[in-house]
Design a protein around this motif. Structure first.
Motif, PDB file in Angstrom:
ATOM      1  N   ARG A   7      64.709  71.799 -21.207  1.00  0.00           N
ATOM      2  CA  ARG A   7      65.865  71.692 -21.793  1.00  0.00           C
ATOM      3  C   ARG A   7      66.683  70.282 -21.378  1.00  0.00           C
ATOM      4  O   ARG A   7      67.099  69.728 -21.880  1.00  0.00           O
ATOM      5  CB  ARG A   7      66.981  72.909 -21.314  1.00  0.00           C
ATOM      6  CG  ARG A   7      68.394  72.836 -22.071  1.00  0.00           C
ATOM      7  CD  ARG A   7      69.234  73.633 -21.700  1.00  0.00           C
ATOM      8  NE  ARG A   7      69.760  73.652 -20.234  1.00  0.00           N
ATOM      9  CZ  ARG A   7      70.510  72.567 -19.721  1.00  0.00           C
ATOM     10  NH1 ARG A   7      71.043  71.976 -20.502  1.00  0.00           N
ATOM     11  NH2 ARG A   7      70.710  72.774 -18.493  1.00  0.00           N
ATOM     12  N   ARG A   8      66.559  69.980 -19.834  1.00  0.00           N
ATOM     13  CA  ARG A   8      67.080  68.811 -19.400  1.00  0.00           C
ATOM     14  C   ARG A   8      66.231  67.517 -19.887  1.00  0.00           C
ATOM     15  O   ARG A   8      66.807  66.545 -19.996  1.00  0.00           O
ATOM     16  CB  ARG A   8      67.186  68.962 -17.959  1.00  0.00           C
ATOM     17  CG  ARG A   8      68.350  69.732 -17.423  1.00  0.00           C
ATOM     18  CD  ARG A   8      68.650  69.840 -16.105  1.00  0.00           C
ATOM     19  NE  ARG A   8      67.557  70.481 -15.260  1.00  0.00           N
ATOM     20  CZ  ARG A   8      67.265  70.673 -13.928  1.00  0.00           C
ATOM     21  NH1 ARG A   8      67.699  69.594 -13.522  1.00  0.00           N
ATOM     22  NH2 ARG A   8      66.493  71.386 -13.596  1.00  0.00           N
ATOM     23  N   HIS A   9      64.981  67.586 -19.835  1.00  0.00           N
ATOM     24  CA  HIS A   9      64.030  66.259 -19.801  1.00  0.00           C
ATOM     25  C   HIS A   9      63.190  66.250 -21.272  1.00  0.00           C
ATOM     26  O   HIS A   9      63.061  65.235 -21.673  1.00  0.00           O
ATOM     27  CB  HIS A   9      63.072  66.412 -18.779  1.00  0.00           C
ATOM     28  CG  HIS A   9      63.510  66.399 -17.681  1.00  0.00           C
ATOM     29  ND1 HIS A   9      64.137  65.341 -16.917  1.00  0.00           N
ATOM     30  CD2 HIS A   9      63.825  67.546 -16.475  1.00  0.00           C
ATOM     31  CE1 HIS A   9      64.474  65.750 -15.684  1.00  0.00           C
ATOM     32  NE2 HIS A   9      64.354  67.024 -15.430  1.00  0.00           N
ATOM     33  N   GLY A  10      63.568  67.248 -21.969  1.00  0.00           N
ATOM     34  CA  GLY A  10      63.033  67.146 -23.563  1.00  0.00           C
ATOM     35  C   GLY A  10      61.457  67.320 -23.587  1.00  0.00           C
ATOM     36  O   GLY A  10      60.662  67.135 -24.862  1.00  0.00           O
ATOM     37  N   PHE A  11      60.761  67.850 -22.513  1.00  0.00           N
ATOM     38  CA  PHE A  11      59.453  68.184 -22.592  1.00  0.00           C
ATOM     39  C   PHE A  11      59.139  69.196 -21.619  1.00  0.00           C
ATOM     40  O   PHE A  11      59.766  69.261 -20.733  1.00  0.00           O
ATOM     41  CB  PHE A  11      58.563  66.735 -22.336  1.00  0.00           C
ATOM     42  CG  PHE A  11      58.776  66.061 -21.238  1.00  0.00           C
ATOM     43  CD1 PHE A  11      57.966  66.532 -19.871  1.00  0.00           C
ATOM     44  CD2 PHE A  11      59.694  65.270 -20.808  1.00  0.00           C
ATOM     45  CE1 PHE A  11      58.278  65.832 -18.669  1.00  0.00           C
ATOM     46  CE2 PHE A  11      60.026  64.486 -19.988  1.00  0.00           C
ATOM     47  CZ  PHE A  11      59.348  64.803 -18.684  1.00  0.00           C
ATOM     48  N   PRO A  12      57.965  69.933 -21.773  1.00  0.00           N
ATOM     49  CA  PRO A  12      57.773  70.924 -20.822  1.00  0.00           C
ATOM     50  C   PRO A  12      57.113  70.363 -19.469  1.00  0.00           C
ATOM     51  O   PRO A  12      56.652  69.312 -19.412  1.00  0.00           O
ATOM     52  CB  PRO A  12      56.749  71.873 -21.281  1.00  0.00           C
ATOM     53  CG  PRO A  12      56.004  71.128 -22.268  1.00  0.00           C
ATOM     54  CD  PRO A  12      57.088  69.751 -22.928  1.00  0.00           C
ATOM     55  N   PRO A  13      57.273  71.195 -18.351  1.00  0.00           N
ATOM     56  CA  PRO A  13      57.030  70.859 -17.083  1.00  0.00           C
ATOM     57  C   PRO A  13      55.398  70.664 -17.023  1.00  0.00           C
ATOM     58  O   PRO A  13      54.813  71.478 -17.811  1.00  0.00           O
ATOM     59  CB  PRO A  13      57.536  71.856 -16.236  1.00  0.00           C
ATOM     60  CG  PRO A  13      57.756  72.983 -17.006  1.00  0.00           C
ATOM     61  CD  PRO A  13      58.181  72.568 -18.270  1.00  0.00           C
ATOM     62  N   GLY A  14      55.058  69.709 -16.108  1.00  0.00           N
ATOM     63  CA  GLY A  14      53.372  69.782 -15.966  1.00  0.00           C
ATOM     64  C   GLY A  14      52.870  70.817 -14.751  1.00  0.00           C
ATOM     65  O   GLY A  14      53.753  71.542 -14.818  1.00  0.00           O
ATOM     66  N   ALA A  15      51.683  70.608 -14.361  1.00  0.00           N
ATOM     67  CA  ALA A  15      51.047  71.486 -13.845  1.00  0.00           C
ATOM     68  C   ALA A  15      51.767  71.619 -12.336  1.00  0.00           C
ATOM     69  O   ALA A  15      51.622  70.556 -11.623  1.00  0.00           O
ATOM     70  CB  ALA A  15      49.632  71.400 -13.706  1.00  0.00           C
ATOM     71  N   ASN A  16      52.447  72.673 -11.887  1.00  0.00           N
ATOM     72  CA  ASN A  16      52.907  72.686 -10.394  1.00  0.00           C
ATOM     73  C   ASN A  16      51.900  73.538  -9.431  1.00  0.00           C
ATOM     74  O   ASN A  16      51.730  75.029 -10.059  1.00  0.00           O
ATOM     75  CB  ASN A  16      54.267  73.027 -10.447  1.00  0.00           C
ATOM     76  CG  ASN A  16      55.099  72.068 -10.872  1.00  0.00           C
ATOM     77  OD1 ASN A  16      55.384  71.045 -10.593  1.00  0.00           O
ATOM     78  ND2 ASN A  16      55.869  72.495 -12.308  1.00  0.00           N
ATOM     79  N   GLU A  17      51.526  73.391  -8.521  1.00  0.00           N
ATOM     80  CA  GLU A  17      50.424  74.077  -7.858  1.00  0.00           C
ATOM     81  C   GLU A  17      50.750  74.177  -6.224  1.00  0.00           C
ATOM     82  O   GLU A  17      51.139  73.109  -5.629  1.00  0.00           O
ATOM     83  CB  GLU A  17      49.075  73.480  -8.082  1.00  0.00           C
ATOM     84  CG  GLU A  17      48.019  74.342  -7.530  1.00  0.00           C
ATOM     85  CD  GLU A  17      46.546  73.273  -7.709  1.00  0.00           C
ATOM     86  OE1 GLU A  17      45.551  73.996  -7.564  1.00  0.00           O
ATOM     87  OE2 GLU A  17      46.525  72.146  -7.543  1.00  0.00           O
ATOM     88  N   VAL A  18      50.516  75.437  -5.783  1.00  0.00           N
ATOM     89  CA  VAL A  18      50.311  75.583  -4.405  1.00  0.00           C
ATOM     90  C   VAL A  18      48.937  76.059  -4.426  1.00  0.00           C
ATOM     91  O   VAL A  18      48.421  77.129  -4.739  1.00  0.00           O
ATOM     92  CB  VAL A  18      51.303  76.664  -3.955  1.00  0.00           C
ATOM     93  CG1 VAL A  18      50.813  76.862  -2.317  1.00  0.00           C
ATOM     94  CG2 VAL A  18      52.676  76.133  -3.939  1.00  0.00           C
ATOM     95  N   ARG A  19      47.868  75.184  -3.667  1.00  0.00           N
ATOM     96  CA  ARG A  19      46.524  75.717  -3.478  1.00  0.00           C
ATOM     97  C   ARG A  19      46.481  76.204  -2.102  1.00  0.00           C
ATOM     98  O   ARG A  19      46.785  75.464  -0.965  1.00  0.00           O
ATOM     99  CB  ARG A  19      45.857  74.256  -3.565  1.00  0.00           C
ATOM    100  CG  ARG A  19      44.123  74.477  -3.485  1.00  0.00           C
ATOM    101  CD  ARG A  19      43.477  73.254  -3.672  1.00  0.00           C
ATOM    102  NE  ARG A  19      43.710  72.036  -2.604  1.00  0.00           N
ATOM    103  CZ  ARG A  19      43.388  72.140  -1.530  1.00  0.00           C
ATOM    104  NH1 ARG A  19      42.751  73.243  -0.723  1.00  0.00           N
ATOM    105  NH2 ARG A  19      43.798  71.071  -0.585  1.00  0.00           N
ATOM    106  N   LEU A  20      45.733  77.152  -1.949  1.00  0.00           N
ATOM    107  CA  LEU A  20      45.570  77.723  -0.470  1.00  0.00           C
ATOM    108  C   LEU A  20      44.325  77.027  -0.027  1.00  0.00           C
ATOM    109  O   LEU A  20      43.695  76.463  -0.479  1.00  0.00           O
ATOM    110  CB  LEU A  20      44.930  79.075  -0.725  1.00  0.00           C
ATOM    111  CG  LEU A  20      45.998  80.257  -1.408  1.00  0.00           C
ATOM    112  CD1 LEU A  20      45.201  81.481  -1.573  1.00  0.00           C
ATOM    113  CD2 LEU A  20      47.221  80.393  -0.674  1.00  0.00           C
ATOM    114  N   ALA A  21      44.653  77.226   1.407  1.00  0.00           N
ATOM    115  CA  ALA A  21      43.583  76.286   2.435  1.00  0.00           C
ATOM    116  C   ALA A  21      42.360  77.008   2.284  1.00  0.00           C
ATOM    117  O   ALA A  21      42.021  78.115   2.274  1.00  0.00           O
ATOM    118  CB  ALA A  21      44.130  76.395   3.737  1.00  0.00           C
ATOM    119  N   ASP A  22      41.343  76.194   2.403  1.00  0.00           N
ATOM    120  CA  ASP A  22      39.973  76.485   2.126  1.00  0.00           C
ATOM    121  C   ASP A  22      39.445  76.203   3.774  1.00  0.00           C
ATOM    122  O   ASP A  22      40.331  75.862   4.819  1.00  0.00           O
ATOM    123  CB  ASP A  22      38.800  76.053   1.431  1.00  0.00           C
ATOM    124  CG  ASP A  22      39.056  74.294   1.302  1.00  0.00           C
ATOM    125  OD1 ASP A  22      39.188  73.926   2.398  1.00  0.00           O
ATOM    126  OD2 ASP A  22      38.615  73.801   0.277  1.00  0.00           O
TER     127      ASP A  22
END
Length: 89
Positions: A7-22
């Motif tokens: 709504r604020r930026h006019g385009f959907p958010p990209g990929a947001n990620e929390v990657r677990l530690a290997d």
């Protein structure tokens, strides 16, 4: 956390990620603990979380992998944020 982003930026958010530690992340965290002045809480964090990329949350939040932090310590050393930055000039 990204409900209002489109709504604020006019385009959907990209990929947001929390990657677990290997295993490699955990090994890098152990090495980081041995060779630098890193708080114990950060080492605990790196034992569970490998990397955080929240590019579209607020101004963006990023936590680099422990292996990248180790590389930067080797390249640039540590920074004392409490040190007086004046060089006397």
């Amino acid at each position: 956390m990204t409900d209002e982003f489109e709504r604020r930026h006019g385009f959907p958010p990209g990929a947001n990620e929390v990657r677990l530690a290997d295993h490699a992340d955990q090994a890098a965290a152990r090495t980081l603990a041995q060779v630098s002045l890193v708080p114990a809480d950060l080492i605990t964090f790196y034992n569970s979380i490998g990397e955080v990329t929240w590019a579209d949350v607020g101004n963006g939040y990023f936590v680099d992998p422990a292996a990248d932090v180790l590389l930067r310590f080797k390249q640039y050393g540590t920074v004392d944020v409490g040190a007086d930055q004046k060089d006397g000039a």
